[in-house]
Scaffold this motif. Structure first.
Motif, PDB file in Angstrom:
ATOM      1  N   LEU A  30       0.805  -1.214   0.000  1.00 14.90           N
ATOM      2  CA  LEU A  30       0.000   0.000   0.000  1.00 14.90           C
ATOM      3  C   LEU A  30       0.843   1.271   0.000  1.00 14.90           C
ATOM      4  CD1 LEU A  30      -2.505  -1.273   2.697  1.00 14.90           C
ATOM      5  CD2 LEU A  30      -2.778  -1.342   0.200  1.00 14.90           C
ATOM      6  N   ASN A  31       1.952   1.226   0.713  1.00 12.13           N
ATOM      7  CA  ASN A  31       2.860   2.374   0.816  1.00 12.13           C
ATOM      8  C   ASN A  31       4.287   1.858   0.906  1.00 12.13           C
ATOM      9  OD1 ASN A  31       1.080   4.827   1.129  1.00 12.13           O
ATOM     10  ND2 ASN A  31       0.258   3.542   2.777  1.00 12.13           N
ATOM     11  N   PRO A  32       5.235   2.617   0.380  1.00 12.58           N
ATOM     12  CA  PRO A  32       6.626   2.165   0.444  1.00 12.58           C
ATOM     13  C   PRO A  32       7.208   2.340   1.846  1.00 12.58           C
ATOM     14  CG  PRO A  32       6.516   4.326  -0.552  1.00 12.58           C
ATOM     15  CD  PRO A  32       5.090   3.878  -0.352  1.00 12.58           C
ATOM     16  N   VAL A  33       8.225   1.546   2.127  1.00 15.04           N
ATOM     17  CA  VAL A  33       9.024   1.715   3.337  1.00 15.04           C
ATOM     18  C   VAL A  33      10.394   2.191   2.857  1.00 15.04           C
ATOM     19  CG1 VAL A  33       9.942   0.618   5.405  1.00 15.04           C
ATOM     20  CG2 VAL A  33       7.783  -0.198   4.430  1.00 15.04           C
ATOM     21  N   LYS A  34      10.791   3.339   3.321  1.00 12.11           N
ATOM     22  CA  LYS A  34      12.015   3.982   2.838  1.00 12.11           C
ATOM     23  C   LYS A  34      13.228   3.601   3.686  1.00 12.11           C
ATOM     24  CE  LYS A  34      11.356   6.796  -0.169  1.00 12.11           C
ATOM     25  NZ  LYS A  34      11.450   6.465  -1.593  1.00 12.11           N
ATOM     26  N   ARG A  35      14.398   3.713   3.073  1.00 14.91           N
ATOM     27  CA  ARG A  35      15.655   3.528   3.796  1.00 14.91           C
ATOM     28  C   ARG A  35      15.656   4.463   4.996  1.00 14.91           C
ATOM     29  NH1 ARG A  35      20.163   6.573   3.290  1.00 14.91           N
ATOM     30  NH2 ARG A  35      19.409   7.389   1.313  1.00 14.91           N
ATOM     31  N   GLY A  36      16.026   3.952   6.150  1.00 14.52           N
ATOM     32  CA  GLY A  36      16.058   4.746   7.375  1.00 14.52           C
ATOM     33  C   GLY A  36      14.789   4.652   8.198  1.00 14.52           C
ATOM     34  N   ASP A  37      13.711   4.144   7.598  1.00 10.09           N
ATOM     35  CA  ASP A  37      12.472   3.949   8.344  1.00 10.09           C
ATOM     36  C   ASP A  37      12.577   2.714   9.230  1.00 10.09           C
ATOM     37  OD1 ASP A  37      11.337   6.082   6.972  1.00 10.09           O
ATOM     38  OD2 ASP A  37       9.932   4.851   5.808  1.00 10.09           O
ATOM     39  N   ALA A  38      11.725   2.644  10.226  1.00  7.96           N
ATOM     40  CA  ALA A  38      11.551   1.413  10.990  1.00  7.96           C
ATOM     41  C   ALA A  38      10.390   0.659  10.353  1.00  7.96           C
ATOM     42  CB  ALA A  38      11.239   1.720  12.453  1.00  7.96           C
TER      43      ALA A  38
ATOM     44  N   SER B 288       3.730  -2.135   8.944  1.00  9.15           N
ATOM     45  CA  SER B 288       3.663  -0.676   8.960  1.00  9.15           C
ATOM     46  C   SER B 288       5.078  -0.126   9.005  1.00  9.15           C
ATOM     47  CB  SER B 288       2.850  -0.179  10.157  1.00  9.15           C
ATOM     48  OG  SER B 288       3.422  -0.624  11.367  1.00  9.15           O
ATOM     49  N   SER B 289       5.196   1.148   8.736  1.00 10.34           N
ATOM     50  CA  SER B 289       6.507   1.779   8.787  1.00 10.34           C
ATOM     51  C   SER B 289       6.401   3.081   9.559  1.00 10.34           C
ATOM     52  CB  SER B 289       7.051   2.039   7.379  1.00 10.34           C
ATOM     53  OG  SER B 289       6.251   2.989   6.714  1.00 10.34           O
ATOM     54  N   GLU B 290       7.564   3.510  10.059  1.00 14.59           N
ATOM     55  CA  GLU B 290       7.627   4.779  10.780  1.00 14.59           C
ATOM     56  C   GLU B 290       8.873   5.529  10.354  1.00 14.59           C
ATOM     57  OE1 GLU B 290       7.790   6.612  15.322  1.00 14.59           O
ATOM     58  OE2 GLU B 290       7.618   4.447  15.036  1.00 14.59           O
ATOM     59  N   ASN B 291       8.669   6.760   9.940  1.00 17.90           N
ATOM     60  CA  ASN B 291       9.793   7.658   9.702  1.00 17.90           C
ATOM     61  C   ASN B 291      10.208   8.148  11.088  1.00 17.90           C
ATOM     62  OD1 ASN B 291      11.186  10.222   9.498  1.00 17.90           O
ATOM     63  ND2 ASN B 291      10.718  10.141   7.305  1.00 17.90           N
ATOM     64  N   LEU B 292      11.335   7.680  11.551  1.00 22.13           N
ATOM     65  CA  LEU B 292      11.751   7.941  12.931  1.00 22.13           C
ATOM     66  C   LEU B 292      12.129   9.395  13.182  1.00 22.13           C
ATOM     67  CD1 LEU B 292      13.814   4.679  13.373  1.00 22.13           C
ATOM     68  CD2 LEU B 292      11.545   5.166  14.313  1.00 22.13           C
ATOM     69  N   GLN B 293      12.503  10.111  12.143  1.00 26.26           N
ATOM     70  CA  GLN B 293      12.858  11.520  12.326  1.00 26.26           C
ATOM     71  C   GLN B 293      11.614  12.404  12.362  1.00 26.26           C
ATOM     72  OE1 GLN B 293      15.670  11.891   9.093  1.00 26.26           O
ATOM     73  NE2 GLN B 293      17.382  11.601  10.511  1.00 26.26           N
ATOM     74  N   ALA B 294      10.631  12.088  11.528  1.00 24.48           N
ATOM     75  CA  ALA B 294       9.411  12.891  11.483  1.00 24.48           C
ATOM     76  C   ALA B 294       8.344  12.370  12.448  1.00 24.48           C
ATOM     77  CB  ALA B 294       8.849  12.907  10.056  1.00 24.48           C
ATOM     78  N   GLY B 295       8.482  11.101  12.855  1.00 28.20           N
ATOM     79  CA  GLY B 295       7.487  10.514  13.746  1.00 28.20           C
ATOM     80  C   GLY B 295       6.200  10.116  13.045  1.00 28.20           C
ATOM     81  N   THR B 296       6.227  10.039  11.713  1.00 23.32           N
ATOM     82  CA  THR B 296       5.029   9.674  10.962  1.00 23.32           C
ATOM     83  C   THR B 296       4.986   8.170  10.732  1.00 23.32           C
ATOM     84  OG1 THR B 296       6.196  10.130   8.897  1.00 23.32           O
ATOM     85  CG2 THR B 296       4.828  11.902   9.813  1.00 23.32           C
ATOM     86  N   LYS B 297       3.775   7.614  10.786  1.00 25.43           N
ATOM     87  CA  LYS B 297       3.573   6.177  10.594  1.00 25.43           C
ATOM     88  C   LYS B 297       2.586   5.965   9.458  1.00 25.43           C
ATOM     89  CE  LYS B 297       4.165   5.328  15.515  1.00 25.43           C
ATOM     90  NZ  LYS B 297       3.555   4.821  16.751  1.00 25.43           N
TER      91      LYS B 297
END
Length: 163
Positions: free
Chosen positions: A64-72, A94-103
C-alpha cells in the motif's frame, strides 16, 4: 486440547531499513517484506501450537505504501482462526519515519501455517479465542477466506510450464 486467546500468539518484530535492504528507489525490497511476514507468522503459529510449522499459503499481499531507507518497519501477527492442523495468521506491516514521527500502513496479509510433527505429518492444533472486536470479526470471516483458498488451490496452475 484447550483453545487459546489470539493475544497469546501475538508477535511484533521491528527492524531498521538499511541500504542493503532497498532497491534503487530507496524502498525496501518486496521480497524482504515477504520474508519478514513469513518469519513473524511462523513464530506466531509456533507460539499458538507449540510445535513446528510449515507455510501452506499466503493470501495476496498488496503493498500500500513504500518503506524507505532509514524507516523502521514493524510486522505484527497473530492467529485468527484454526482448522484441524492449520492456522490462519493475520499480519500487518507498517513503517515509521523515525525523524518525522510519521507512521503508515504498508501491507496486510493472511498466511496459513500447518503444524507438523517430527516426520512432517500434520497434527492437530488448539482452537483460538478472539477477544477484541477486530479479532472477533477476523475469526467470524475466516471460514469464507478458507473456502476461497480451497477454490484457488483447485484452480491454480499445478503443472510445470515445461515438463
Amino acid at each position: 486440547m484447550e483453545a487459546k486467546p489470539c493475544s497469546d500468539s501475538r508477535v511484533i518484530h521491528t527492524s531498521l531499513v538499511l541500504p542493503p535492504d532497498t532497491n534503487h528507489y530507496d524502498n525496501i525490497f518486496g521480497g524482504k517484506v515477504l520474508a519478514y511476514l513469513d518469519e513473524v507468522a511462523g513464530i506466531s503459529a509456533m507460539k499458538h501450537c507449540q510445535t513446528a510449522v510449515v507455510t501452506a499459503s499466503f493470501d495476496s499481499v498488496d503493498f500500500l505504501n513504500p518503506v524507505k531507507r532509514g524507516d523502521a518497519i514493524r510486522v505484527e501477527a497473530f492467529v485468527t482462526w484454526t482448522g484441524r492442523s492449520s492456522m490462519e495468521i493475520f499480519a500487518q506491516v507498517s513503517s515509521e519515519n523515525l525523524q518525522a514521527g510519521t507512521k503508515q500502513l504498508t501491507a496486510t496479509s493472511f498466511i496459513t501455517m500447518v503444524a507438523v510433527d517430527e516426520n512432517g505429518k500434520s497434527i492437530p492444533v488448539p482452537g483460538v479465542i478472539p477477544e477484541t472486536d477486530f479479532e472477533k470479526e477476523l475469526n467470524r470471516t475466516a471460514p469464507q477466506r478458507q473456502q476461497l483458498r480451497q477454490i484457488r488451490k483447485k484452480n491454480e496452475f499445478t503443472q510445470m510450464i515445461e515438463p
